[in-house]
Design an enzyme around this catalytic site. Structure first.
Site, PDB file in Angstrom:
ATOM      1  N   GLU A  40       0.893  -1.024  -0.389  1.00 16.06           N
ATOM      2  CA  GLU A  40       0.381  -0.051  -0.026  1.00 16.06           C
ATOM      3  C   GLU A  40       0.933   1.170   0.107  1.00 16.06           C
ATOM      4  OE1 GLU A  40      -2.923   1.918   3.013  1.00 16.06           O
ATOM      5  OE2 GLU A  40      -1.850   1.238   3.588  1.00 16.06           O
ATOM      6  N   LYS A 111     -10.286   2.156  -1.866  1.00 13.59           N
ATOM      7  CA  LYS A 111      -9.745   1.306  -0.031  1.00 13.59           C
ATOM      8  C   LYS A 111     -11.210   2.528   0.285  1.00 13.59           C
ATOM      9  CE  LYS A 111      -6.904   1.779   4.032  1.00 13.59           C
ATOM     10  NZ  LYS A 111      -6.080   1.956   4.364  1.00 13.59           N
ATOM     11  N   CYS A 146      -4.791  -2.804   3.482  1.00 14.61           N
ATOM     12  CA  CYS A 146      -4.414  -2.511   4.841  1.00 14.61           C
ATOM     13  C   CYS A 146      -5.709  -2.438   5.956  1.00 14.61           C
ATOM     14  CB  CYS A 146      -4.311  -0.839   5.090  1.00 14.61           C
ATOM     15  SG  CYS A 146      -2.282  -0.763   6.262  1.00 14.61           S
TER      16      CYS A 146
END
Length: 262
Positions: A40, A111, A146
């Site tokens: 990421e 995300k 994440c």
């Protein structure tokens, strides 16, 4: 199927352009793999919020260009980690890019769950609004990033959409490394999927990174795990193991979705 996770060190002393060039070189070195994964926000560092606006780029910006060429040169499927994307309306997103072996952008994922608790990413970046899967010849990838790892609902949706392998690039802090390992295994067990979780090494924005990228099989067994420093983690996977696991222990058929829980 062979997968390589590139656990890059994000060093603030290295320029973004230099790291982009180095990442491309690392990808090209994995030409014997089918799938390569980067972490990421490896361009700027997941905690370097002060750089998000200055280093943001269009979806088809310099990182896209460099990674498309690297995927094409290596002949691999490339999950190029994520970038700070600047959308046409000016909104910034934490966006993952997946390239096919011919260098075409096969998928992008913004995300959904932004970390920061009213600061950092949570206030500087927009949130994605859809789950994303991408079909490879051997399997179907489900994309997450994440902090998403803490929200099992997303992964249930990805499995409902056909995911058999979950790819999770991250910039996970060392002080919560135990959670990283635990959650990667939990997502594999509950969804009977492979989990490929690729983190960063080093320290940026004064936050030590966890490293310890990990590959987990559909039974929750750790097939390979990196250490704390920069390294490439390569593992051979059997995509057929997902279907076999689900047939031998058919827990997913007992899911009850759409519960009205207060």
């Amino acid at each position: 199927m062979r997968a390589s996770l590139i656990q890059m060190c994000v060093d603030p002393a290295e320029s973004v352009n230099s790291r982009r060039t180095r990442a491309a070189s690392l990808v090209r070195a994995q030409a014997d793999s089918d799938l390569v994964v980067l972490p990421e926000l490896w361009t700027v560092g997941a905690f370097a919020a002060d750089l998000f606006a200055t280093e943001a780029e269009a979806l088809t910006g310099p990182t896209h260009e460099a990674m498309a060429a690297a995927a094409r040169d290596a002949g691999v499927w490339l999950h190029a980690g994520s970038i700070v994307e600047r959308a046409a309306d000016g909104t910034l997103y934490n966006t993952s890019l997946v390239f096919s072996p011919d260098g075409q952008l096969a998928a992008s994922y913004r995300k959904i769950h932004r970390f920061g608790f009213d600061q950092g990413e949570a206030v500087l970046l927009g949130a994605g609004d859809r789950a994303v899967t991408v079909g490879l010849p051997q399997t179907t990838l489900g994309l997450a990033t994440c902090y998403d790892l803490r929200f099992p609902e997303l992964f249930r949706q990805l499995v409902a959409d056909g995911a058999q392998m979950l790819v999770v690039p991250a910039g996970w802090p060392a002080r919560r490394r135990a959670h990283w390992s635990l959650l990667a295994r939990a997502r594999a067990v509950e969804n009977q999927t492979y989990v490929l979780a690729c983190g960063t090494a080093g320290t940026h924005a004064d936050v030590e990174q966890a490293g310890h990228s990990v590959v987990v099989d559909p039974w929750g067994e750790v097939l390979a795990e990196a250490g704390p420093d920069e390294e490439v983690l390569t593992v051979d996977l059997d995509p057929a193991k997902v279907a076999k696991t689900r047939a031998d222990f058919p827990v997913l058929r007992d899911r009850v979705l759409g519960l009205d829980v207060p």
